[in-house]
Write a protein that holds these residues in place. Sequence first.
Motif, short mmCIF file in Angstrom:
data_model
loop_
_atom_site.label_atom_id
_atom_site.label_comp_id
_atom_site.label_asym_id
_atom_site.label_seq_id
_atom_site.Cartn_x
_atom_site.Cartn_y
_atom_site.Cartn_z
N LYS A 180 14.94 10.34 -4.24
CA LYS A 180 15.89 10.79 -3.22
C LYS A 180 15.20 10.92 -1.87
O LYS A 180 14.10 11.46 -1.77
CB LYS A 180 16.49 12.14 -3.62
CG LYS A 180 17.65 12.04 -4.59
CD LYS A 180 18.19 13.42 -4.93
CE LYS A 180 19.31 13.30 -5.95
NZ LYS A 180 19.79 14.64 -6.38
N GLY A 181 15.87 10.41 -0.86
CA GLY A 181 15.31 10.49 0.49
C GLY A 181 14.36 9.35 0.82
O GLY A 181 13.97 9.19 1.97
N ARG A 182 13.97 8.59 -0.19
CA ARG A 182 13.04 7.48 0.04
C ARG A 182 13.66 6.12 -0.27
O ARG A 182 13.33 5.13 0.38
CB ARG A 182 11.78 7.65 -0.81
CG ARG A 182 11.02 8.93 -0.55
CD ARG A 182 9.68 8.94 -1.31
NE ARG A 182 9.84 8.87 -2.75
CZ ARG A 182 9.33 7.90 -3.52
NH1 ARG A 182 8.64 6.93 -2.97
NH2 ARG A 182 9.51 7.93 -4.82
N PHE A 183 14.53 6.07 -1.26
CA PHE A 183 15.17 4.81 -1.67
C PHE A 183 16.63 4.82 -1.27
O PHE A 183 17.29 5.87 -1.27
CB PHE A 183 15.09 4.65 -3.19
CG PHE A 183 13.72 4.36 -3.74
CD1 PHE A 183 12.57 4.52 -2.97
CD2 PHE A 183 13.57 3.92 -5.04
CE1 PHE A 183 11.31 4.25 -3.48
CE2 PHE A 183 12.32 3.65 -5.57
CZ PHE A 183 11.19 3.82 -4.79
N THR A 184 17.14 3.62 -0.96
CA THR A 184 18.54 3.47 -0.62
C THR A 184 19.10 2.25 -1.34
O THR A 184 18.57 1.15 -1.21
CB THR A 184 18.75 3.30 0.89
OG1 THR A 184 18.19 4.42 1.59
CG2 THR A 184 20.23 3.20 1.22
N ILE A 185 20.18 2.47 -2.09
CA ILE A 185 20.87 1.37 -2.76
C ILE A 185 22.05 0.95 -1.89
O ILE A 185 22.74 1.80 -1.30
CB ILE A 185 21.33 1.76 -4.18
CG1 ILE A 185 21.85 0.55 -4.93
CG2 ILE A 185 22.34 2.90 -4.15
CD1 ILE A 185 22.12 0.83 -6.42
N GLN A 213 0.83 -1.20 0.00
CA GLN A 213 0.00 0.00 0.00
C GLN A 213 0.87 1.26 0.00
O GLN A 213 2.05 1.23 0.36
CB GLN A 213 -0.93 -0.01 1.21
CG GLN A 213 -1.99 -1.08 1.13
CD GLN A 213 -3.04 -0.92 2.22
OE1 GLN A 213 -2.72 -0.54 3.34
NE2 GLN A 213 -4.28 -1.22 1.88
N VAL A 214 0.24 2.34 -0.40
CA VAL A 214 0.91 3.64 -0.36
C VAL A 214 1.49 3.89 1.02
O VAL A 214 0.83 3.65 2.03
CB VAL A 214 -0.08 4.76 -0.74
CG1 VAL A 214 0.54 6.13 -0.49
CG2 VAL A 214 -0.47 4.65 -2.20
N GLY A 215 2.73 4.36 1.02
CA GLY A 215 3.40 4.63 2.28
C GLY A 215 4.19 3.47 2.84
O GLY A 215 4.94 3.62 3.80
N GLN A 253 16.34 -0.57 -0.95
CA GLN A 253 15.35 -0.35 0.08
C GLN A 253 14.45 0.79 -0.34
O GLN A 253 14.94 1.90 -0.60
CB GLN A 253 16.02 -0.03 1.42
CG GLN A 253 15.05 0.26 2.55
CD GLN A 253 14.25 -0.96 2.95
OE1 GLN A 253 14.78 -2.06 3.07
NE2 GLN A 253 12.94 -0.78 3.16
N MET A 254 13.16 0.52 -0.42
CA MET A 254 12.21 1.52 -0.90
C MET A 254 11.22 1.82 0.22
O MET A 254 10.49 0.93 0.66
CB MET A 254 11.47 1.00 -2.14
CG MET A 254 12.41 0.55 -3.25
SD MET A 254 11.54 0.12 -4.78
CE MET A 254 10.60 -1.29 -4.23
N ASN A 255 11.20 3.06 0.67
CA ASN A 255 10.30 3.49 1.73
C ASN A 255 9.35 4.57 1.22
O ASN A 255 9.57 5.15 0.15
CB ASN A 255 11.11 4.04 2.91
CG ASN A 255 12.03 3.02 3.53
OD1 ASN A 255 11.73 1.82 3.55
ND2 ASN A 255 13.16 3.49 4.04
N SER A 256 8.31 4.81 1.98
CA SER A 256 7.33 5.85 1.63
C SER A 256 6.88 5.72 0.18
O SER A 256 6.86 6.69 -0.59
CB SER A 256 7.93 7.24 1.86
OG SER A 256 8.35 7.40 3.20
N LEU A 257 6.51 4.52 -0.17
CA LEU A 257 6.18 4.23 -1.57
C LEU A 257 4.93 4.96 -2.03
O LEU A 257 3.97 5.14 -1.26
CB LEU A 257 6.04 2.73 -1.76
CG LEU A 257 7.39 1.99 -1.77
CD1 LEU A 257 7.21 0.50 -1.53
CD2 LEU A 257 8.10 2.23 -3.09
#
Length: 129
Positions: free
Chosen positions: A64-69, A13-15, A81-85
């Motif tokens: 930027k600020g949401r994903f981390t490689i 879900q979103v987020g 890593q994907m956050n706040s999708l």
Amino acid sequence: EVQLVESGGGSVQVGGSLRLSCAASGVIRSSYCMAWFRQVPGKEREGVAVIDPDGSTRYADSVKGRFTISEDNAKITLYLQMNSLKPEDSAMYYCAAVRVLRGRCRQVTVVKNLDMDYWGKGTLVTISS
């Protein structure tokens, strides 16, 4: 023989958050930069994030600020890593590698439809509202 195999896609879900993995074999890590791309049918492929052999990272503005490689210490597995999708993050995500000598590592997050040396088959990410 180089092989890149993605996993970790799914529907959230979103987020929410997801972590994608890419098992890499046959890649001489010191000679390649590794990256994540994504593509939606009918749209251009875009580079999401890239990591150089020295660990330097770059991201598309949209993530930027949401994903981390990142990668494991053995540099055998690449992660995203994907956050706040968001719904617009829905796409097929691909792991890719390109030789540093081709001079494309800094183009990954800038140039659409960039040609890379090796690609995985992709993992689907769907974000629902």
